[in-house]
Write a protein that holds these residues in place. Structure first.
Motif, short mmCIF file in Angstrom:
data_model
loop_
_atom_site.label_atom_id
_atom_site.label_comp_id
_atom_site.label_asym_id
_atom_site.label_seq_id
_atom_site.Cartn_x
_atom_site.Cartn_y
_atom_site.Cartn_z
N CYS A 55 0.85 -1.13 -0.14
CA CYS A 55 0.01 0.11 0.04
C CYS A 55 0.91 1.00 0.02
O CYS A 55 2.30 1.08 0.10
N ASP A 60 -4.20 2.28 5.30
CA ASP A 60 -4.45 1.03 4.77
C ASP A 60 -3.79 -0.18 5.54
O ASP A 60 -3.79 -1.26 5.22
N GLY A 62 -3.60 -1.77 7.88
CA GLY A 62 -4.28 -2.73 8.85
C GLY A 62 -5.03 -3.79 8.09
O GLY A 62 -5.31 -4.86 8.51
N TYR A 63 -5.11 -3.60 6.67
CA TYR A 63 -5.73 -4.83 5.83
C TYR A 63 -4.51 -5.89 5.80
O TYR A 63 -5.03 -6.97 5.57
N TYR A 64 -3.20 -5.40 6.01
CA TYR A 64 -2.20 -6.49 5.76
C TYR A 64 -1.26 -6.64 6.80
O TYR A 64 -0.59 -7.89 6.75
N SER A 66 -1.79 -7.72 9.51
CA SER A 66 -2.12 -8.93 10.61
C SER A 66 -1.57 -10.28 9.80
O SER A 66 -1.42 -11.20 10.57
N PRO A 416 -8.35 -5.90 9.88
CA PRO A 416 -8.92 -5.23 8.75
C PRO A 416 -10.11 -4.42 9.36
O PRO A 416 -10.45 -3.31 8.71
N LEU A 417 -10.88 -4.80 10.47
CA LEU A 417 -11.90 -4.15 10.93
C LEU A 417 -11.65 -2.83 11.38
O LEU A 417 -12.14 -1.79 11.23
N ALA A 419 -8.85 -1.08 10.36
CA ALA A 419 -8.53 -0.09 9.19
C ALA A 419 -9.82 0.37 8.44
O ALA A 419 -10.03 1.26 7.59
N TRP A 420 -11.05 -0.40 8.38
CA TRP A 420 -12.17 -0.14 7.62
C TRP A 420 -13.02 0.83 8.56
O TRP A 420 -13.68 1.94 8.06
N THR A 433 -12.94 -1.69 17.45
CA THR A 433 -12.16 -2.72 17.81
C THR A 433 -11.87 -2.58 19.37
O THR A 433 -11.63 -3.84 20.04
#
Length: 523
Positions: A55, A60, A62-64, A66, A416-417, A419-420, A433
């Motif tokens: 990214c 963003d 947080g989507y990756y 983890s 991911p939660l 980041a969303w 979270t």
């Protein structure tokens, strides 16, 4: 049961021999290097995801992120039970040495690569070998008397605190030197500019090599046992008071004390590891989306302060707390205190004043980690007390396998939660979270209050005391009539004629209408 352990520790003077001190120091170093490998990536993970090209911003990752942090726990969950049974036969030291070797190799790979996939593969391979913490807790429990185990576990907790102090500091200070320290004048084609994460991972590999040499010298050689591995039926017998089915995993999962200890460890570990992954992402996120806009060195400094607070607490306060409150009391009160602190942590982003931010983080993040390490140290003692000595390797393997599942899915779902949630419409925001983390800690509190007080003592010592009243959070066991017991005894007999305690008695009725029914019930 609550005061028996305290009486034992108060009544014994802890005279430590030179061999015991060397062993405990080496075990602490082994545990610290394993924790260093986990914590060194904490302040730099968001930046590594961005530098690897996955990214191009700090919202963003947080989507990756983890996937990298959970890869090691996936490997650990797949192999922990096998390593536990292997250690029951061949000893704990050989497993520790293999784990340290895996940490060295994985650290060298991560120090050289900027590939996102290769970093996942390195941490997965290391996780397949890394059972360090399970083995060091086993050695501390097996090689030390009961009155010294609280001090040994607090020393291991202090070692983890040192890793919390040194790991984020190493990762935050030594990573990306060409970007973080422009006054050094590092040219773009220099090695440290092309390999921005070389220094922190190379430092961890060097410390692990030194620790591996100390493990070869100071860990007890007689821990390499050569007895035959216990069979599945033997693993199923966990104690006279445990109504567990036969079989390795089923016995550990269905017996009361092992099952509750595993559930507690899984819930607390899932909550803590999820917070460890989410917090750096939240701290590095911009202010306009609810983050704290901290750089890697500031994140590392904050986590180092938390680690500095853990060390004296474990060395000075935990033995006293374990003696006065009991192991189960420390677990109960500790998890009850950490839950509201996790819920209040998002208040640090309410104001953009640095004084407010750092004050909130000092009260919530630092103090919560301080209490959480008390909970983990007490949990280590409780897990060893839940089963017999000869079953601890396999049990801790099963426990690590189940706990790894929580540590895998917690970050994979919550990161991911998070980041969303940074861009989600109200009422969902960055605090969602942290609410889920608090819910996990509340569930762990209910499990802690359902545990029996006999878990304060080893299984062998607890069996010598009078049985305690059942927990109010669990239903009482069903009583069986004498006729049911007689019929069940006949059904479970594998021989054509049942074996009676009184050979002169002859059964005439399976329901016990003959005098020999008393012998059947006794059998």
């Amino acid at each position: 049961f609550g005061s028996a352990r305290g009486a034992m520790t108060r009544g014994a003077k802890e005279g430590w021999s030179r061999e015991e001190r060397a062993m405990v120091v080496t075990l602490c170093l082994c545990g610290m290097t394993s924790a260093l490998f986990q914590t060194v990536v904490t302040p730099l993970m968001a930046f590594f995801v961005m530098d690897s090209g996955v990214c191009d911003n700090l919202v963003d990752p947080g989507y990756y992120a983890s996937f990298v942090t959970s890869a090691g726990h996936i490997g650990r969950g797949l192999t922990s039970f096998g390593w536990g049974r292997y250690s029951d036969r061949h000893g704990r030291v050989v497993v520790i040495e293999l784990a340290l070797t895996g940490i060295v190799v994985a650290s060298l790979v991560q120090s050289w690569t900027l590939s996102f996939g290769l970093a996942i593969a390195a941490r997965f391979g290391c996780g397949c070998l890394d059972q360090t913490w399970s083995m060091v807790k086993l050695l501390a429990a097996e090689r030390l008397p009961t009155e010294k185990q609280a001090t040994a576990m607090s020393s291991l907790g202090a070692a983890y605190g040192m890793a919390m102090l040194l790991g984020p500091a190493i990762g935050g200070v030594l990573a990306r030197p060409a970007v973080e320290y422009p006054l050094l004048g590092i040219p773009p084609d220099a090695l440290l500019a092309r390999r921005p994460y070389l220094l922190p991972h190379l430092t961890v590999a060097t410390v692990t090599l030194v620790t591996l040499g100390m493990a070869r010298l100071f860990l007890p050689a007689d821990s390499r046992r050569r007895e035959p591995a216990p069979s599945a039926a033997e693993y199923g017998s966990l104690g006279a008071s445990e109504d567990a089915p036969t079989g390795c995993c089923s016995a550990f999962c269905c017996a009361r004390k092992p099952a509750l200890a595993t559930a507690f460890y899984t819930l607390v570990s899932c909550a803590e590891f999820t917070e460890d992954v989410v917090f750096p992402l939240w701290a590095a996120a911009p202010r306009d989306v609810g983050g704290l806009a901290l750089d890697s060195s500031q994140i590392g400094l904050l986590l180092a302060i938390a680690g500095a607070a853990i060390v004296p607490g474990q060395l000075l306060l935990f033995p006293t707390a374990d003696r006065e409150l009991g192991t189960l009391g420390v677990m109960r009160y500790g998890v009850v205190a950490t839950a509201p602190l996790a819920l209040l942590m998002p208040l640090a982003a309410v104001s953009d004043q640095p004084a407010w931010t750092w004050t909130c983080l000092a009260i919530t993040k630092v103090f919560r980690l301080f209490l959480a390490e008390f909970v983990f140290s007490a949990q280590g003692i409780a897990s060893n007390n839940a089963v017999a000595v000869e079953r601890r390797g396999a049990y801790l393997g099963v426990q690590a396998m189940i706990c790894a599942i929580g540590r895998i899915f917690g970050p994979l779902l919550c990161a991911p939660l998070f980041a969303w949630s940074l861009r989600a419409p109200p009422p969902i925001n960055y605090s969602t979270t942290f609410i889920l983390i608090t819910a996990q800690l509340v569930a762990a509190g209910f499990v802690a209050f359902a545990m029996p007080l006999s878990i304060n003592l080893p299984l062998e010592d607890a069996a010598k005391l009078a049985p305690e009243p059942p927990s109010p959070l669990l239903p009482p066991p069903r009583s069986r009539s004498s006729s049911y017991t007689s019929v069940t005894t006949l059904k479970r007999s594998r021989s054509p004629q049942p074996l009676f305690l009184d050979e002169t008695a002859q059964p005439t009725d399976p329901l016990g209408h003959h005098d020999g029914a008393k012998d059947l019930v006794g059998l």
